[in-house]
Structures are given as C-alpha cells and as structure tokens.
Scaffold this active site. Structure first.
Site, PDB file in Angstrom:
ATOM      1  N   GLY A 173       0.822  -1.210   0.000  1.00  0.00           N
ATOM      2  CA  GLY A 173       0.000   0.000   0.000  1.00  0.00           C
ATOM      3  C   GLY A 173       0.852   1.254   0.000  1.00  0.00           C
ATOM      4  N   HIS A 174       0.227   2.354  -0.363  1.00  0.00           N
ATOM      5  CA  HIS A 174       0.890   3.648  -0.329  1.00  0.00           C
ATOM      6  C   HIS A 174       0.212   4.488   0.722  1.00  0.00           C
ATOM      7  CE1 HIS A 174       2.727   2.747  -4.211  1.00  0.00           C
ATOM      8  NE2 HIS A 174       1.538   2.302  -4.577  1.00  0.00           N
ATOM      9  N   GLY A 175       0.994   5.243   1.436  1.00  0.00           N
ATOM     10  CA  GLY A 175       0.393   6.142   2.418  1.00  0.00           C
ATOM     11  C   GLY A 175       0.855   7.549   2.158  1.00  0.00           C
ATOM     12  N   ASN A 176       0.704   8.381   3.161  1.00  0.00           N
ATOM     13  CA  ASN A 176       1.149   9.763   3.079  1.00  0.00           C
ATOM     14  C   ASN A 176       2.650   9.814   3.200  1.00  0.00           C
ATOM     15  OD1 ASN A 176      -0.589  11.856   2.668  1.00  0.00           O
ATOM     16  ND2 ASN A 176      -1.533  11.602   4.697  1.00  0.00           N
ATOM     17  N   GLY A 177       3.331   9.665   2.119  1.00  0.00           N
ATOM     18  CA  GLY A 177       4.786   9.807   2.205  1.00  0.00           C
ATOM     19  C   GLY A 177       5.562   8.526   2.051  1.00  0.00           C
ATOM     20  N   THR A 179       5.745   4.054   0.937  1.00  0.00           N
ATOM     21  CA  THR A 179       5.157   2.871   0.311  1.00  0.00           C
ATOM     22  C   THR A 179       5.567   1.672   1.149  1.00  0.00           C
ATOM     23  OG1 THR A 179       5.373   3.886  -1.854  1.00  0.00           O
ATOM     24  CG2 THR A 179       5.055   1.518  -1.820  1.00  0.00           C
ATOM     25  N   VAL A 180       4.616   0.784   1.377  1.00  0.00           N
ATOM     26  CA  VAL A 180       4.921  -0.397   2.180  1.00  0.00           C
ATOM     27  C   VAL A 180       4.991  -1.617   1.261  1.00  0.00           C
ATOM     28  CG1 VAL A 180       4.215  -1.829   4.126  1.00  0.00           C
ATOM     29  CG2 VAL A 180       3.765   0.622   4.170  1.00  0.00           C
ATOM     30  N   LYS A 195       8.618  -0.376   5.041  1.00  0.00           N
ATOM     31  CA  LYS A 195       8.065   0.921   4.639  1.00  0.00           C
ATOM     32  C   LYS A 195       9.207   1.784   4.137  1.00  0.00           C
ATOM     33  CE  LYS A 195       4.848   4.393   6.227  1.00  0.00           C
ATOM     34  NZ  LYS A 195       3.791   4.584   7.204  1.00  0.00           N
ATOM     35  N   ASP A 283      -1.122   8.886  15.466  1.00  0.00           N
ATOM     36  CA  ASP A 283      -1.688   8.584  14.149  1.00  0.00           C
ATOM     37  C   ASP A 283      -2.608   7.362  14.231  1.00  0.00           C
ATOM     38  OD1 ASP A 283      -2.134   9.067  11.499  1.00  0.00           O
ATOM     39  OD2 ASP A 283      -0.252   8.201  10.784  1.00  0.00           O
TER      40      ASP A 283
HETATM   41  P1  ATP Z   1      -0.230   6.994   6.522  1.00  0.00           P
HETATM   42  O1  ATP Z   1       0.942   7.145   5.642  1.00  0.00           O
HETATM   43  O2  ATP Z   1      -0.941   8.264   6.755  1.00  0.00           O
HETATM   44  O3  ATP Z   1       0.092   6.255   7.789  1.00  0.00           O
HETATM   45  P2  ATP Z   1      -1.431   4.557   5.626  1.00  0.00           P
HETATM   46  O4  ATP Z   1      -1.376   3.970   6.993  1.00  0.00           O
HETATM   47  O5  ATP Z   1      -2.612   4.218   4.801  1.00  0.00           O
HETATM   48  O6  ATP Z   1      -1.322   6.124   5.733  1.00  0.00           O
HETATM   49  P3  ATP Z   1       1.112   3.330   5.112  1.00  0.00           P
HETATM   50  O7  ATP Z   1       1.442   3.413   6.554  1.00  0.00           O
HETATM   51  O8  ATP Z   1       2.168   3.724   4.144  1.00  0.00           O
HETATM   52  O9  ATP Z   1      -0.166   4.211   4.778  1.00  0.00           O
HETATM   53  O10 ATP Z   1       0.640   1.861   4.795  1.00  0.00           O
HETATM   54  C1  ATP Z   1       0.120   1.507   3.535  1.00  0.00           C
HETATM   55  C2  ATP Z   1      -0.641   0.206   3.668  1.00  0.00           C
HETATM   56  O11 ATP Z   1       0.279  -0.865   3.850  1.00  0.00           O
HETATM   57  C3  ATP Z   1      -1.554   0.149   4.868  1.00  0.00           C
HETATM   58  O12 ATP Z   1      -2.816   0.639   4.574  1.00  0.00           O
HETATM   59  C4  ATP Z   1      -1.593  -1.324   5.212  1.00  0.00           C
HETATM   60  O13 ATP Z   1      -2.688  -1.921   4.572  1.00  0.00           O
HETATM   61  C5  ATP Z   1      -0.295  -1.865   4.642  1.00  0.00           C
HETATM   62  N1  ATP Z   1       0.654  -2.206   5.725  1.00  0.00           N
HETATM   63  C6  ATP Z   1       1.391  -1.351   6.443  1.00  0.00           C
HETATM   64  N2  ATP Z   1       2.159  -2.001   7.343  1.00  0.00           N
HETATM   65  C7  ATP Z   1       1.904  -3.318   7.178  1.00  0.00           C
HETATM   66  C8  ATP Z   1       2.362  -4.535   7.816  1.00  0.00           C
HETATM   67  N3  ATP Z   1       3.257  -4.500   8.804  1.00  0.00           N
HETATM   68  N4  ATP Z   1       1.860  -5.706   7.406  1.00  0.00           N
HETATM   69  C9  ATP Z   1       0.934  -5.731   6.414  1.00  0.00           C
HETATM   70  N5  ATP Z   1       0.447  -4.654   5.786  1.00  0.00           N
HETATM   71  C10 ATP Z   1       0.925  -3.448   6.148  1.00  0.00           C
HETATM   72 MG    MG Z   2       0.217   3.527   8.193  1.00  0.00          MG
END
Ligand code: ATP
Ligand code: MG
Length: 455
Positions: A173-177, A179-180, A195, A283
């Site tokens: 997934g991508h978040g604010n800033g 990519t995981v 991340k 958060d």
């Molecule tokens: P923000 O950047 O504001 O925190 P977010 O939480 O949606 O927003 P990310 O933290 O970059 O964005 O995470 C992106 C996505 O990756 C998440 O929505 C989640 O579904 C997935 N993810 C994050 N960490 C893990 C993990 N440890 N195991 C499995 N999936 C994960």
């Molecule tokens: Mg997150």
C-alpha cells in the site's frame, strides 16, 4: 463454498485431520484424527505417550508461519493451535496446494516415568518412520533456514539489517509519504513489511532519526507491531517490521461487534502500553491497526521519532480526518487526543459503507457537535464507547483506566478503591479469545480472494 458461511472450524469439522508427531532425531508418526475440532489436549498427550513410551511428555509445540515454536499445555492453547492450523489449511486449499499435516513436537521432560496409557479411542496409524523410512521432513531445508524471533533480534541488534539482504515482493500500500512492501529477508528467511519513505534530509538528521527509532527495539508487546530495524540508503529510509497477513482494518467492511470488541480491546491494550512508555501514538486510524490470520491485532506507525514525523510533514502537509479537534486548532496534544482518534476510527470502521465522507467529518469536528452513531443499528455499549471517546472536551473523554480498568493501568492510578472498571463495551470482550478474530480474518481473506478470482 460452504466455508464462506460457516468459517474454517465448521468447514473442517468433517474432515480428517492428520497430526504428524515428530520424534526427536528419528522421524515422525502420522496420526489420523476424525474429529479434529473436538480433540482435547489430553488425547494428544495420550497418543504421544504411545509413540514415545520412554518419555514423560507434558506439553508439545507447533511452529507458526515464522518457524517460531509455540507451546501447547491446555485445551485453550489447543484451540488456538487448531484455529491457526485450519487457517493455513484454508490458504493451502485456496492456492491449490497440497494440505500439509499438522506437525507437533513433543516436549519430553523427565526420563521414563509411570505413564498410564488408558484405552485410546483415537485412531493411530503407523507413520513412515515405523516402516523404516527416513524422517518425513526433518531434513527439509526450509525448516533449517527459519530462525526464531530471538535469533532474528540478535541479527538485527548487530546492525545486519540492510538493503542487500532484502528482496522486495508485492506492494502492500501507499500512504502519506511512504510505500509499504512485502519483502523477504534472506538471512532469516522471514517475510517482512518494509516501509520506504523518501526524505531529502542531512546526514545529521538521518542519524537523529535512527537514534530516535532505537526505542522501537524496546517496545515489547503483542499489541504493537514487531520492529526489526531501519536503514538509510541515499535519500530514503526503510523501516522493517513484522508482516501482518490480514492487512489493516480500513479495508474490511462492517465488523460484527463480538469481533470488533476483541479488536478494540487489543487496540486499547496497545495504546495503554505505548502511553505507559510515555509514547503518544499520534496517528491512530484504521490503516494503522493491523490484523493477522492468527487473530492478533497490532498497532503500527506511531510517532516515536519527532524528527521523522517533522521531516515527513515538510514534504506532505495535511490534516487527517481522525485528528482530535484540539489538534486541528493547534492546541496541546495528549493521551486524550489519541482517545478521540480511537473513537472516530471505530466509528468509521463500522460505517465503512462510504456514508461518512472524511471531509464532512473533519468539518463537523471543528464547527459542530461530534458525530453520533445511530442507536438501533449498533449496541448501546458500543454507541456509548464511541460517544465518550469523541467528547469535544479532551478531559471529558475516558482516561486509560476508564477504558481498561484501574488494576490494569498502574501508571495512571487515581482512586484505586473505587477506581473505574474499564468501559463495558470492551471489557465484555476481554477474554483473550484470538480464535474469534482469527476466523473472521480468514473468512474475510477468503471472500476477498474469491471476489478477485471471479470475473
Ligand atoms: P499513513 O501514511 O498516513 O500512515 P497509511 O497507513 O494508509 O497512511 P502506510 O502506513 O504507508 O499508509 O501503509 C500503507 C498500507 O500498507 C496500509 O494501509 C496497510 O494496509 C499496509 N501495511 C502497512 N504495514 C503493514 C504490515 N506490517 N503488514 C501488512 N500490511 C501493512
Ligand atoms: Mg500507516
């Protein structure tokens, strides 16, 4: 498929369960059980007693997906093992793989003692070792590659987590800033979530972030995501954590309250743990609450590094819909602000049908009364829980002891004699029943897969 309606336990009820009893240094015996879900801990010990009459066995172990050994000593722990095993069977079936037997490792304690092998009703069958064949899977290389969490921690403590050892696989997934990614850590054989955040900052700031992240090594709670290490390569930081195969709560639809309650109690325990370390999450939102098929619920992305938070904020400005009113208007942030976000997160999870737009929410947070859930659609304790967490005045929101009860929260005691007992909505589900969450996650994943599979 029948499973969709009934869940893995029921679906497996009529299936034959094969338990592979591993014998130290020799091989294994396969035991066929016809009533898997009803199996008792005592039955297993009895069969082990027959297989290993020389030893007194009081417990046995099985391996989780990371290769970590988990001990079983009671019927409760048996249930957890079977629920975990059935979830793996389900995954194997979905992927069209061969169903692996359930492997258990007897833990012999004392030398031969008196062992009462009373009339077993279970149907045992001699395994390959008894026919002189070699060990079934003792020598499989995949097992020897796996390392325990303790070993992994040791590797990481030596600063061995680096880009070369990581093979990036899918994008989670991508978040604010950031990519995981789901990634494979070659030396340990572990699957990680990594991340990656692009940060154009000085070496000095990089060092500061690394030292601020140190505290994550000390976080040791089953409600907090495991931290394996972080490193900078050029202008990006990679933060390696435990991979959660159920993903985050934002992608689940409305959750039955008996499941939600067990998730909520885990989230509150995670927050209480962080608060006890004087860490504010900052958060709290559904995408930072992760679940797995073992029924665990863990928090991630909490603000341990001020510098990291600031550096990200410089690139990606924004408020989010989960922020408490006092935070939006620039006042002091405290535990109460995390509690607000907890309330609004669970409200959103339950209203996850697109009826509540984040922007609308944000507007009413600042200008109007807090949003309230419709009574009737949700239980009274749940509506009360959300309403209390979302009181506009921070001090009116439940304190940690009002959420969990004062005996559980030593750090925030005030009136211990007449102390709060915790909030009824979550306390009624404080039974540690991971199987409930586990089955719900498994079923949701199965549904998602079958939907993706259909045209
Ligand atoms: P923000 O950047 O504001 O925190 P977010 O939480 O949606 O927003 P990310 O933290 O970059 O964005 O995470 C992106 C996505 O990756 C998440 O929505 C989640 O579904 C997935 N993810 C994050 N960490 C893990 C993990 N440890 N195991 C499995 N999936 C994960
Ligand atoms: Mg997150």
């Amino acid at each position: 498929m029948l499973w969709l309606a009934l869940g893995p336990f029921h679906a497996m009820e009529n299936q034959v369960l094969v338990i592979r009893i591993k014998i130290p240094n020799s091989g294994a015996v396969d035991w066929t059980v016809h009533s898997g879900p009803q199996l008792l801990f005592r039955d297993v010990l009895d069969v082990i007693g027959q297989v290993l009459p020389e030893a007194t066995t009081t417990a046995f172990e099985y391996e989780d997906e990371d290769g970590d050994r988990i001990t079983v000593r009671s019927d409760e722990e048996m249930k957890a093992m079977l629920s975990y095993y059935y979830s793996t069977v389900m995954e194997q079936q979905v992927n069209g793989q061969l169903i692996e037997p359930l492997q258990i490792f007897p833990r012999a304690c004392k030398p031969p003692g008196e062992r009462n092998i009373h009339g077993l009703k279970v149907n045992t069958r001699a395994g390959p070792s008894q026919h002189g064949s070699p060990a079934v899977s003792d020598s499989l290389p995949s097992n020897s590659l796996k390392k325990s969490s303790a070993e992994l921690k040791k590797i990481l403590a030596n600063g061995q987590m680096n880009e070369q050892d990581i093979r990036y696989r899918d994008t989670l997934g991508h978040g604010n800033g950031g990519t995981v990614y789901k990634a494979y850590h070659v030396p340990s054989g572990k699957i990680l979530a990594v991340k990656v955040i692009l940060l154009d900052i000085t070496l000095e700031l990089q060092k500061q972030i690394m030292s601020e992240l140190e505290i994550l090594y000390k976080c040791d709670s089953s409600y907090i995501i495991g931290f394996y290490g972080a490193f900078f390569v050029e202008n990006r930081i990679s933060i390696c954590t435990e991979f959660m195969d159920g993903g985050s709560l934002d992608v689940y639809r409305k959750i039955p309250e008996h499941v939600l309650g067990r998730i909520a109690i885990a989230v509150v325990k995670g927050l209480t743990y962080l608060w006890s370390l004087k860490i504010l999450h900052r958060d709290v939102k559904p995408s930072n609450m992760l679940v797995n098929t073992r029924g665990q619920v863990k928090l991630c992305d909490f603000g341990v590094s001020t510098q990291l938070v600031n550096s990200i904020a410089k690139t990606y400005v924004g408020t989010n819909a989960y922020m408490a009113p006092e935070r939006i208007s620039g006042e002091q942030y405290g535990i109460h602000s995390d509690v607000w976000s907890l309330g609004i997160s669970f409200m959103e999870i339950q209203k996850n049908q697109g009826s509540l737009m984040p922007l609308q929410l944000l507007q009413c947070i600042v200008d109007e009364d807090s949003p309230v859930l419709p009574v009737g659609e949700f239980s009274e304790p749940f509506v009360h829980f959300i309403t209390q967490c979302m009181r506009k005045q921070p001090k009116e929101r439940p304190a940690p002891e009002d959420l969990m009860g004062s005996d559980k929260v030593q750090h925030y005691h005030h009136n211990l004699l007449n102390g709060p007992k915790g909030h009824p909505f979550i306390m009624q589900f404080n039974d540690g029943n991971a199987a409930v969450v586990s089955m719900w996650v498994c079923r949701a994943l199965e549904e998602r897969r079958s939907q993706q599979g259909s045209p």
